[in-house]
Design an enzyme around this catalytic site. Structure first.
Site, PDB file in Angstrom:
ATOM      1  N   ARG A  31      -2.640  -8.519   6.212  1.00  0.00           N
ATOM      2  CA  ARG A  31      -2.298  -8.092   4.854  1.00  0.00           C
ATOM      3  C   ARG A  31      -1.579  -6.754   4.912  1.00  0.00           C
ATOM      4  O   ARG A  31      -1.981  -5.848   5.639  1.00  0.00           O
ATOM      5  CB  ARG A  31      -3.556  -7.977   3.985  1.00  0.00           C
ATOM      6  CG  ARG A  31      -4.188  -9.342   3.711  1.00  0.00           C
ATOM      7  CD  ARG A  31      -5.374  -9.255   2.789  1.00  0.00           C
ATOM      8  NE  ARG A  31      -6.020 -10.559   2.683  1.00  0.00           N
ATOM      9  CZ  ARG A  31      -7.181 -10.775   2.070  1.00  0.00           C
ATOM     10  NH1 ARG A  31      -7.822  -9.758   1.525  1.00  0.00           N
ATOM     11  NH2 ARG A  31      -7.698 -11.981   2.020  1.00  0.00           N
ATOM     12  N   ARG A  82      -9.981  -0.613   5.499  1.00  0.00           N
ATOM     13  CA  ARG A  82      -8.776  -1.252   4.964  1.00  0.00           C
ATOM     14  C   ARG A  82      -7.708  -1.254   6.053  1.00  0.00           C
ATOM     15  O   ARG A  82      -7.041  -0.258   6.288  1.00  0.00           O
ATOM     16  CB  ARG A  82      -8.288  -0.500   3.727  1.00  0.00           C
ATOM     17  CG  ARG A  82      -7.279  -1.286   2.888  1.00  0.00           C
ATOM     18  CD  ARG A  82      -6.848  -0.477   1.672  1.00  0.00           C
ATOM     19  NE  ARG A  82      -7.961  -0.193   0.793  1.00  0.00           N
ATOM     20  CZ  ARG A  82      -8.426  -1.013  -0.150  1.00  0.00           C
ATOM     21  NH1 ARG A  82      -7.855  -2.194  -0.321  1.00  0.00           N
ATOM     22  NH2 ARG A  82      -9.453  -0.662  -0.912  1.00  0.00           N
ATOM     23  N   GLU A  91     -17.014  -3.986  -1.061  1.00  0.00           N
ATOM     24  CA  GLU A  91     -16.763  -5.421  -0.973  1.00  0.00           C
ATOM     25  C   GLU A  91     -16.646  -5.907   0.468  1.00  0.00           C
ATOM     26  O   GLU A  91     -15.914  -5.344   1.276  1.00  0.00           O
ATOM     27  CB  GLU A  91     -15.465  -5.766  -1.713  1.00  0.00           C
ATOM     28  CG  GLU A  91     -15.105  -7.246  -1.660  1.00  0.00           C
ATOM     29  CD  GLU A  91     -13.645  -7.499  -1.998  1.00  0.00           C
ATOM     30  OE1 GLU A  91     -13.115  -8.493  -1.470  1.00  0.00           O
ATOM     31  OE2 GLU A  91     -13.057  -6.719  -2.759  1.00  0.00           O
ATOM     32  N   SER A  99     -15.771 -12.398  -1.149  1.00  0.00           N
ATOM     33  CA  SER A  99     -15.336 -12.806  -2.486  1.00  0.00           C
ATOM     34  C   SER A  99     -15.476 -14.316  -2.607  1.00  0.00           C
ATOM     35  O   SER A  99     -14.902 -15.067  -1.807  1.00  0.00           O
ATOM     36  CB  SER A  99     -13.883 -12.399  -2.743  1.00  0.00           C
ATOM     37  OG  SER A  99     -13.764 -11.008  -2.907  1.00  0.00           O
ATOM     38  N   ARG A 125     -14.461  -5.116   9.101  1.00  0.00           N
ATOM     39  CA  ARG A 125     -15.110  -4.462   7.960  1.00  0.00           C
ATOM     40  C   ARG A 125     -16.625  -4.581   8.022  1.00  0.00           C
ATOM     41  O   ARG A 125     -17.350  -3.628   7.706  1.00  0.00           O
ATOM     42  CB  ARG A 125     -14.591  -5.032   6.634  1.00  0.00           C
ATOM     43  CG  ARG A 125     -15.168  -4.309   5.428  1.00  0.00           C
ATOM     44  CD  ARG A 125     -14.573  -4.772   4.115  1.00  0.00           C
ATOM     45  NE  ARG A 125     -13.193  -4.319   3.954  1.00  0.00           N
ATOM     46  CZ  ARG A 125     -12.520  -4.409   2.808  1.00  0.00           C
ATOM     47  NH1 ARG A 125     -13.095  -4.946   1.738  1.00  0.00           N
ATOM     48  NH2 ARG A 125     -11.276  -3.973   2.732  1.00  0.00           N
TER      49      ARG A 125
END
Length: 428
Positions: free
Chosen positions: A258, A273, A347, A350, A388
């Site tokens: 990403r 991130r 987070e 999801s 993460r």
């Protein structure tokens, strides 16, 4: 993609969904294009019928009458050419707008502008209380010689990194534990392509609105995926399944990429991130029944929660508001895991329901028990995402001497080790 009949019958509801999700589109303009499109189609069909009728009549005519009929056919062809060109222009505009129309969230989804207005539903676990000054994952990684972020940046740019030694083993251990768990649940597991064609990205809803977040190989007309969901959903694109094959439970492991556009200056320290990561994603294809979809939404959510409980990590589940939802989602829950260095839940998972939004775009259908062709419903949720997930794992389980306790469920995947001992007891 929504059914155009639904949009025609519920324009205000669809327009509100767009506004609540922050998507710039005029449903009134879309429906105007729809009316023109249908009008041109009818007119073209009528002119074609008239032209064909006159063309068949030509051989039966003579003299001036024949010549007049030939000229009339030519005029009809010219008119048809003009209308077909106009139809193509309108159809292109219509198709482009249809790809931007959002799915309508369920009525119980909270309306909000961004993630600050998500609603906490419940928490699990006890937050760690340290009787020493806790270290963040970067410091722990340096003590254990597990990360090398500066050299990752040196060779690949910002938000890149090397995992080393025990970090590699931890990542593989978490993944294998998750794979064993999900296979025991009856899920098919896949290692998927990370390079996909534009159709796959568009079909799953990552294009056109998500283009800025995707890495594109323009020379080869391929995209690097941000999740194995793209490949797993597209696996059955343009197919008609037998209803007996549903539900389909799938899990895909892949590298993910990403660009993190819009994240400049945010989360620049450490591994939260990053541009490249590894993930195991759950995907379900089910019959077009809302109750069944809701059952699977709960199942996918519970699978991820079980993994976090096995890792002994405190977390909370939030109901995601409209402004933090994606274009195609109708229901979404995030799982946020406690990260001591951030002093917050952040987070890590999801869980999303799409109903037939992705299936319409990807043309995934099934034949029901009555022989009728229906679109499937799709759902997905993260199972584990690293690096993460290494952040809470290291930070929550750290000890005063810098060692890191390995959760019991993970130990058999780490050669029976109960803790990691720092290579450098003091920070370098």
């Amino acid at each position: 993609m929504l059914d155009i009949h639904f949009i025609r019958n519920h324009p205000d509801k669809v327009q509100k969904a767009a506004e609540d999700k922050g998507i710039d589109i005029s449903i009134e303009e879309l429906l105007d294009l729809d009316r023109k499109r249908r009008q041109y189609i009818v007119e073209i069909e009528e002119l074609r019928a008239e032209r064909n009728k006159k063309s068949k009549l030509t051989p039966t005519l003579q003299g001036e009458e024949r010549e007049a009929n030939i000229q009339s056919v030519k005029q009809l062809n010219e008119r048809l050419k003009s209308l077909e060109s106009e139809l193509e222009r309108v159809k292109q505009q219509f198709d482009e707008m249809m790809l931007v129309v959002p799915a309508v969230p369920f009525d119980d989804v909270p309306v909000g502008k961004d993630d600050s207005e998500n609603v906490e539903l419940y928490t699990w676990g006890t937050l760690p209380v340290f009787d020493f000054t806790p270290r963040d994952h970067v410091t722990l990684g340096e003590m254990h010689d597990m990360f090398d972020i500066p050299r990752g940046v040196k060779i690949a740019g910002s938000r890149m990194f090397f995992l080393k030694n025990d970090a590699v083993l931890l990542q593989r251990a978490i993944q294998q534990m998750a794979l064993d768990f999900i296979m025991d649940k009856g899920y098919e597991v896949f290692s998927v392509p990370v390079l996909v064609r534009e159709d796959a990205m568009r079909g799953t809803g990552y294009l056109p609105l998500g283009r800025e977040q995707a890495y594109v190989l323009e020379r080869d007309e391929l995209f690097l995926v941000g999740t194995s969901e793209v490949a797993l959903v597209s696996y059955h694109a343009d197919e008609i399944l037998d209803g007996s094959e549903l539900p389909k439970r799938m899990a895909g492991i892949s590298d993910c990429f990403r660009r993190e556009v819009g994240a400049a200056g945010k989360d620049t320290r450490g591994l939260y991130r990053v541009h490249q990561f590894q993930k195991i994603e759950q995907v379900a294809l089910v019959k077009n029944d809302i109750e069944e979809s809701n059952r699977f939404h709960k199942e996918l959510l519970e699978n991820a929660e079980t993994i976090l409980r096995m890792l002994e990590l405190p977390y909370r589940v939030v109901e995601v508001c409209t402004g933090d939802m994606g274009q195609g989602q109708v229901k979404k829950h995030d799982i946020e895991t406690w990260m001591p260095s951030r002093e917050s839940y952040s987070e890590t998972h999801s869980c999303s329901s799409f109903l037939d939004f992705q299936a319409r775009r990807s043309n995934i259908r099934y034949r029901d028990e009555n022989g009728n062709i229906q679109y499937v419903y799709t759902l997905n949720n993260t199972l584990v995402a690293t690096p993460r997930l290494l952040i809470p794992l290291l930070e929550v389980h750290q000890q005063e001497d810098g060692s890191i306790r390995i959760p019991e469920a993970l130990r058999k995947y780490m050669g029976g080790r109960e803790k990691l001992i720092p290579k450098y007891p003091e920070q370098k």
